[in-house]
Design an enzyme around this catalytic site. Structure first.
Site, PDB file in Angstrom:
ATOM      1  N   TYR A  80       0.821  -1.213   0.000  1.00 23.65           N
ATOM      2  CA  TYR A  80       0.000   0.000   0.000  1.00 23.65           C
ATOM      3  C   TYR A  80       0.857   1.266   0.000  1.00 23.65           C
ATOM      4  O   TYR A  80       0.415   2.318   0.420  1.00 23.65           O
ATOM      5  CB  TYR A  80      -0.962  -0.018   1.184  1.00 23.65           C
ATOM      6  CG  TYR A  80      -1.947  -1.156   1.088  1.00 23.65           C
ATOM      7  CD1 TYR A  80      -3.023  -1.090   0.196  1.00 23.65           C
ATOM      8  CD2 TYR A  80      -1.772  -2.307   1.824  1.00 23.65           C
ATOM      9  CE1 TYR A  80      -3.901  -2.145   0.063  1.00 23.65           C
ATOM     10  CE2 TYR A  80      -2.654  -3.376   1.700  1.00 23.65           C
ATOM     11  CZ  TYR A  80      -3.715  -3.282   0.816  1.00 23.65           C
ATOM     12  OH  TYR A  80      -4.588  -4.335   0.677  1.00 23.65           O
ATOM     13  N   TYR A 464     -11.127  -1.624   0.337  1.00 20.70           N
ATOM     14  CA  TYR A 464     -11.126  -1.454   1.790  1.00 20.70           C
ATOM     15  C   TYR A 464      -9.933  -0.610   2.249  1.00 20.70           C
ATOM     16  O   TYR A 464      -9.889  -0.150   3.377  1.00 20.70           O
ATOM     17  CB  TYR A 464     -11.163  -2.821   2.488  1.00 20.70           C
ATOM     18  CG  TYR A 464      -9.834  -3.412   2.883  1.00 20.70           C
ATOM     19  CD1 TYR A 464      -9.354  -3.300   4.193  1.00 20.70           C
ATOM     20  CD2 TYR A 464      -9.036  -4.085   1.976  1.00 20.70           C
ATOM     21  CE1 TYR A 464      -8.136  -3.839   4.561  1.00 20.70           C
ATOM     22  CE2 TYR A 464      -7.831  -4.633   2.331  1.00 20.70           C
ATOM     23  CZ  TYR A 464      -7.378  -4.504   3.621  1.00 20.70           C
ATOM     24  OH  TYR A 464      -6.159  -5.032   3.991  1.00 20.70           O
ATOM     25  N   ARG A 465      -9.007  -0.351   1.334  1.00 20.63           N
ATOM     26  CA  ARG A 465      -7.776   0.366   1.684  1.00 20.63           C
ATOM     27  C   ARG A 465      -7.109   0.762   0.373  1.00 20.63           C
ATOM     28  O   ARG A 465      -7.302   0.095  -0.635  1.00 20.63           O
ATOM     29  CB  ARG A 465      -6.912  -0.640   2.433  1.00 20.63           C
ATOM     30  CG  ARG A 465      -5.615  -0.203   2.981  1.00 20.63           C
ATOM     31  CD  ARG A 465      -5.056  -1.377   3.798  1.00 20.63           C
ATOM     32  NE  ARG A 465      -3.756  -1.083   4.326  1.00 20.63           N
ATOM     33  CZ  ARG A 465      -3.011  -1.969   5.004  1.00 20.63           C
ATOM     34  NH1 ARG A 465      -3.464  -3.185   5.216  1.00 20.63           N
ATOM     35  NH2 ARG A 465      -1.846  -1.637   5.478  1.00 20.63           N
TER      36      ARG A 465
END
Ligand code: ADP
Length: 511
Positions: A80, A464-465
């Site tokens: 991420y 979700y992210r």
């Protein structure tokens, strides 16, 4: 005056000591890699406070000088964005030195930790002290932070896999240096901080996840008693369509809590990517490659050697020996009637495959490394694109179609894992591997990621992210919610010093 100028840094040095305020080029380079950014995002300094009190002082100074800071706990953030701020010139606050396991309560099965406590550290602590409790671990790195994964709302593989759901109580340093506690921790002498989530009045914990309204300095979370019986299930399915049937089989088994853990259905490319991280599986790294672009013959051979199907189910049963055996029969019957061609691997077969060995460990909370794929030739980039789907074959079909079409358009290969949470939702974690050293490929990866978000959001699926580079892109799709987040930012952090840009929240960019 900016804090990066001598005076502000001197003040910080006075708080943490010269050894823990770092500005040398080598250290800064280690905190500057953002997967998709063109060029590195260099911070101004790295500061390593030893305690909440030191952190409070550092934040107060940053607030006075209006200089942005970016907290990192384990400092991994793999998939991420990596250990990096969203903008150059920030001060990275590395919380690794705050690494005390403050409490493990065996009777009530919970832990309270500081940000620097890693999965590996807590695992060793439980094992070495013979504490009969299991923790949850996500995929990724054993050096990730237990607390950091809660603040990011990560997903794991045990029955406690929904990390934020099973967290209980936080301590937070606000932008003005004030410390607050959530849940029942609002009462200074609370005796229920780690056992009752909700406290009294508004429940605030969620405000400090995937946000930039405070720096979390303590987090509580629940552990599970080590069960008398544990049965890992490994099912290989060879038809490409098996995933849709598997989802239908699994929904009632999950909803009725027959299979209680973060169970996953994994595509062979992702399973091979993970195989390449462990033991003898490492030999296949040159074959698998960073683009997963192997031939059908190689794929067939690898599937056979490593006991993998086109789709692979890993779930586990926990309980008494009798209940586990009864549940195993229920699961076997359900799979066999819907998927006559599927195969349950024996314990010996599982032990012979690095992939299944790793799954067996993760589902009982042993942390594992799974990033050799992204270290390919030292230059591969890795992103996870993670839309959430309902556990239905229609929804999963729609999501896989979108991913395959978009990846084909940009020249990437689909490789994914579906992690089933409560039985209603699943995290569709889609791996995007690319060569960071190739500017054209990196920009293609970024366009691909954005188009995936466009297409998923268009049909109602929110990731979700997100990674560091795409927070703003996604947040701008969320209308009044984005406005409210900025109103809250104004309230919590009017000088915009805490992680500006995190999840697309940045007062400098609010219009
Ligand atoms: P991990 O070690 O789990 O990979 P990191 O420490 O890299 O996680 O943190 C991931 C992201 O979570 C960071 O970039 C930051 O935005 C946020 N974060 C980490 N620790 C905290 C914290 N203590 N308080 C608030 N946000 C945090």
């Amino acid at each position: 005056m900016k804090l990066t100028e001598e005076q502000g840094l001197k003040e910080i040095e006075g708080i943490v000591g010269a050894a823990h305020l770092l500005t040398d080029a080598a250290t800064l380079a280690g905190y500057s890699v953002n997967m998709l950014a063109t060029g590195d995002i260099l911070p101004a300094a790295v500061v390593r406070p030893a305690s909440t009190e030191e952190l409070q002082q550092v934040v107060k100074i940053a607030n006075t000088y209006k200089t942005p800071v970016w907290p990192l706990s384990g400092g991994q953030n793999r998939g991420y964005g990596m250990a990096c701020a969203a903008k150059p010139g920030s001060i990275i606050i590395d919380l690794k030195r705050m690494n005390r396991i403050l409490e493990v309560n065996v009777e009530l099965a919970y832990a309270l930790v500081e940000p620097g406590v890693t999965f590996a550290q807590l695992y060793r602590y439980l094992r070495d002290n013979d504490i009969p409790l299991w923790m949850d671990v996500p995929s990724g790195s054993p050096e990730g932070s237990c607390l950091g994964n809660i603040t990011e709302r990560g997903a794991g593989y045990t029955p406690l896999g929904e990390k934020f759901l099973f967290s209980c109580g936080m301590e937070v340093v606000l932008a003005n240096g004030q410390v607050i506690r959530t849940g029942t921790g609002t009462l200074p002498n609370s005796q229920t901080w780690q056992i009752f989530k909700w406290g009294y009045g508004p429940s605030l914990d969620g405000l400090f996840t995937q946000s930039n309204f405070g720096i979390v300095t303590k987090a509580g979370f629940w552990l599970m008693p080590r069960p008398p019986a544990y049965e890992p299930l490994a099912v290989i399915m060879d038809e490409p369509e098996a995933v849709y049937k598997a989802v239908e089989v699994l929904r009632p088994l999950k909803l009725n809590m027959v299979i209680p853990n973060g169970a996953c259905v994994t595509h062979v490319r992702k399973a091979l990517g993970l195989t390449a991280c462990w033991g003898e599986g490492k030999n296949i790294l040159p074959q698998v490659g960073r683009r997963f672009d192997y031939s059908p013959e190689t794929l067939r051979e690898l599937k056979q050697t490593y006991r993998l199907g086109e789709w692979n189910f890993a779930g586990a049963l926990y309980g008494l020996p009798e209940t586990v055996q009864t549940y195993r029969r229920i699961v076997e019957n359900a799979f066999r009637s819907a998927l006559p061609g599927c195969r349950f691997l024996s314990a010996e077969e599982q032990a012979a495959s690095p992939y299944w060995r790793a799954r067996e460990k993760a589902m009982r909370g042993e942390p594992l490394w799974e990033f050799d794929m992204s270290d390919w030739e030292g230059k591969a980039g890795a992103l996870w694109i993670s839309p959430v789907a309902p556990v239905t074959n229609d929804a999963v079909g729609q999501q896989i179609r979108i991913a395959e079409e978009t990846y084909a358009k940009y020249g990437f290969h689909y490789a994914a894992e579906l992690i089933l949470g409560t039985g209603r939702d699943l995290h569709h974690i889609i791996w995007l591997l690319f060569d960071r050293s190739d500017a054209e490929e990196r920009s293609r990866a970024e366009q691909c990621e954005r188009e995936m978000y466009d297409r998923y959001c268009e049909v109602g699926y929110l990731p979700y992210r997100t990674g560091l580079s795409t927070g703003d892109y996604l947040m701008r799709k969320l209308g009044p919610f984005r406005d409210l987040c900025h109103d809250l930012k104004q309230l919590f952090d009017p000088n915009n010093i805490l992680s500006p840009g995190k999840s697309g929240i940045d007062l400098a960019n609010r219009s």
